[in-house]
Design a protein around this motif. Structure first.
Motif, PDB file in Angstrom:
ATOM      1  N   LEU A  26      48.262  49.711  -1.018  1.00 30.37           N
ATOM      2  CA  LEU A  26      47.977  50.201  -2.364  1.00 30.37           C
ATOM      3  C   LEU A  26      49.131  51.041  -2.899  1.00 30.37           C
ATOM      4  O   LEU A  26      49.959  51.549  -2.139  1.00 30.37           O
ATOM      5  N   ASP A  27      49.159  51.208  -4.202  1.00 29.67           N
ATOM      6  CA  ASP A  27      50.156  52.065  -4.834  1.00 29.67           C
ATOM      7  C   ASP A  27      50.048  53.470  -4.230  1.00 29.67           C
ATOM      8  O   ASP A  27      48.951  54.025  -4.130  1.00 29.67           O
ATOM      9  N   PRO A  28      51.173  54.061  -3.818  1.00 30.22           N
ATOM     10  CA  PRO A  28      51.130  55.408  -3.217  1.00 30.22           C
ATOM     11  C   PRO A  28      50.532  56.470  -4.127  1.00 30.22           C
ATOM     12  O   PRO A  28      50.095  57.521  -3.650  1.00 30.22           O
ATOM     13  N   ALA A  29      50.506  56.197  -5.434  1.00 28.84           N
ATOM     14  CA  ALA A  29      49.945  57.178  -6.363  1.00 28.84           C
ATOM     15  C   ALA A  29      48.421  57.216  -6.318  1.00 28.84           C
ATOM     16  O   ALA A  29      47.806  58.163  -6.828  1.00 28.84           O
ATOM     17  N   ILE A  30      47.800  56.207  -5.728  1.00 27.68           N
ATOM     18  CA  ILE A  30      46.340  56.202  -5.618  1.00 27.68           C
ATOM     19  C   ILE A  30      45.919  57.150  -4.503  1.00 27.68           C
ATOM     20  O   ILE A  30      46.410  57.059  -3.380  1.00 27.68           O
ATOM     21  N   HIS A  31      45.018  58.048  -4.826  1.00 30.93           N
ATOM     22  CA  HIS A  31      44.496  58.985  -3.835  1.00 30.93           C
ATOM     23  C   HIS A  31      43.487  58.261  -2.959  1.00 30.93           C
ATOM     24  O   HIS A  31      42.633  57.524  -3.469  1.00 30.93           O
ATOM     25  N   LEU A  32      43.562  58.464  -1.649  1.00 27.86           N
ATOM     26  CA  LEU A  32      42.668  57.796  -0.704  1.00 27.86           C
ATOM     27  C   LEU A  32      41.800  58.816   0.014  1.00 27.86           C
ATOM     28  O   LEU A  32      42.268  59.895   0.380  1.00 27.86           O
ATOM     29  N   ALA A  33      40.540  58.467   0.227  1.00 29.49           N
ATOM     30  CA  ALA A  33      39.629  59.333   0.978  1.00 29.49           C
ATOM     31  C   ALA A  33      38.699  58.467   1.807  1.00 29.49           C
ATOM     32  O   ALA A  33      38.225  57.424   1.336  1.00 29.49           O
ATOM     33  N   CYS A  34      38.465  58.893   3.051  1.00 29.57           N
ATOM     34  CA  CYS A  34      37.598  58.153   3.975  1.00 29.57           C
ATOM     35  C   CYS A  34      36.627  59.134   4.637  1.00 29.57           C
ATOM     36  O   CYS A  34      36.775  59.452   5.824  1.00 29.57           O
ATOM     37  N   PRO A  35      35.654  59.632   3.915  1.00 30.92           N
ATOM     38  CA  PRO A  35      34.748  60.629   4.491  1.00 30.92           C
ATOM     39  C   PRO A  35      33.845  60.042   5.568  1.00 30.92           C
ATOM     40  O   PRO A  35      33.501  58.853   5.538  1.00 30.92           O
ATOM     41  N   ASP A  36      33.468  60.874   6.518  1.00 34.06           N
ATOM     42  CA  ASP A  36      32.459  60.483   7.503  1.00 34.06           C
ATOM     43  C   ASP A  36      31.074  60.597   6.883  1.00 34.06           C
ATOM     44  O   ASP A  36      30.815  61.482   6.052  1.00 34.06           O
ATOM     45  N   ILE A  78      36.229  65.917  -3.174  1.00 33.75           N
ATOM     46  CA  ILE A  78      37.404  65.047  -3.126  1.00 33.75           C
ATOM     47  C   ILE A  78      38.129  65.028  -4.464  1.00 33.75           C
ATOM     48  O   ILE A  78      39.361  65.050  -4.527  1.00 33.75           O
ATOM     49  N   GLY A  79      37.364  64.982  -5.555  1.00 34.43           N
ATOM     50  CA  GLY A  79      37.985  64.908  -6.882  1.00 34.43           C
ATOM     51  C   GLY A  79      36.958  64.616  -7.958  1.00 34.43           C
ATOM     52  O   GLY A  79      35.764  64.851  -7.798  1.00 34.43           O
ATOM     53  N   ASP A  80      37.431  64.065  -9.064  1.00 33.55           N
ATOM     54  CA  ASP A  80      36.601  63.754 -10.220  1.00 33.55           C
ATOM     55  C   ASP A  80      35.944  62.388 -10.016  1.00 33.55           C
ATOM     56  O   ASP A  80      36.633  61.377  -9.842  1.00 33.55           O
ATOM     57  N   LEU A  81      34.618  62.355 -10.048  1.00 31.33           N
ATOM     58  CA  LEU A  81      33.905  61.088  -9.857  1.00 31.33           C
ATOM     59  C   LEU A  81      34.313  60.046 -10.885  1.00 31.33           C
ATOM     60  O   LEU A  81      34.306  58.842 -10.597  1.00 31.33           O
ATOM     61  N   ASN A  82      34.682  60.480 -12.076  1.00 28.62           N
ATOM     62  CA  ASN A  82      35.060  59.547 -13.131  1.00 28.62           C
ATOM     63  C   ASN A  82      36.337  58.778 -12.814  1.00 28.62           C
ATOM     64  O   ASN A  82      36.632  57.779 -13.478  1.00 28.62           O
ATOM     65  N   ASP A  83      37.088  59.237 -11.834  1.00 31.86           N
ATOM     66  CA  ASP A  83      38.339  58.579 -11.454  1.00 31.86           C
ATOM     67  C   ASP A  83      38.199  57.747 -10.178  1.00 31.86           C
ATOM     68  O   ASP A  83      39.198  57.231  -9.662  1.00 31.86           O
TER      69      ASP A  83
END
Length: 199
Positions: A26-36, A78-83
């Protein structure tokens, strides 16, 4: 900026998606999150679950509602749900779909080998939804994914569905371009390209 949140399956954990994310490129600008998931899985030392799969569907729906309350707080941290684009596999896909049905204001949902447990209320502000499933899935039969597709359509959503053959209950290399496109279409700097249905 787009955030892709990966929701793992039953008995796994957030790190399960590490090799998949690498292959997605993916584009490095995309924020990634993998919560348990919030609950320990009884059959795995390090595995987690979003809800207990024991009991009937009514029991599971009640547990999902409880988990969605916790998921809201996790996502807000993590961040804004809208994003966000929620990318779920198996039980994680179930959670992602029910989150969309509950009105989570996410950009999109990618549900791999998942389903919904009940019809959903109609509305006119659905996120984009992509369903990926194998015709020979031994864990969640494709008929349940097809039922989910029709429930979503009846509720006003416009889901896309892609079917594979002979990968069973897993994420195949064939699925990766579709998952990538489903995420990247929401990235402001990306240029959308059409992805063909695979068979």
């Amino acid at each position: 900026m787009t955030t892709a949140v990966f929701l793992h399956g039953l008995g796994a954990n957030g790190h399960t998606f590490d090799p998949i994310i690498t292959m997605l490129d993916l584009d490095p600008a995309i924020h990634l999150a993998c919560p348990d998931a919030p609950y320990p899985h009884e059959g795995s030392e390090f595995g987690k679950q979003w809800y207990s799969s024991e009991g009937n569907d009514d029991n599971k729906i009640a547990r999902i509602d409880k988990t969605l309350e916790r998921l809201t707080k996790t996502l807000e941290h993590i961040g804004d749900l809208n994003d966000m684009v929620l990318v779920g596999f198996s039980q994680g896909a179930i959670i992602a779909l029910h989150a969309a049905a509950k009105g989570f204001p996410v950009k999109g949902v990618v549900a791999i080998a998942g389903k919904m447990y009940e019809p959903v209320a109609a509305r006119d502000n659905w996120p984009s939804i992509v369903l990926l499933h194998d015709n020979h899935d031994p864990v969640i039969p494709v008929t349940q994914a097809q039922q989910t597709f029709h429930w979503l359509k009846e509720a006003g959503a416009d889901p896309e569905a892609f079917l594979s053959n002979d990968v069973g209950h897993s994420i195949s290399a064939q699925m990766l371009p579709i998952i990538r496109q489903a995420i990247m279409q929401h990235h402001p700097l990306s240029q959308s390209t059409h992805t063909e249905v695979f068979s």
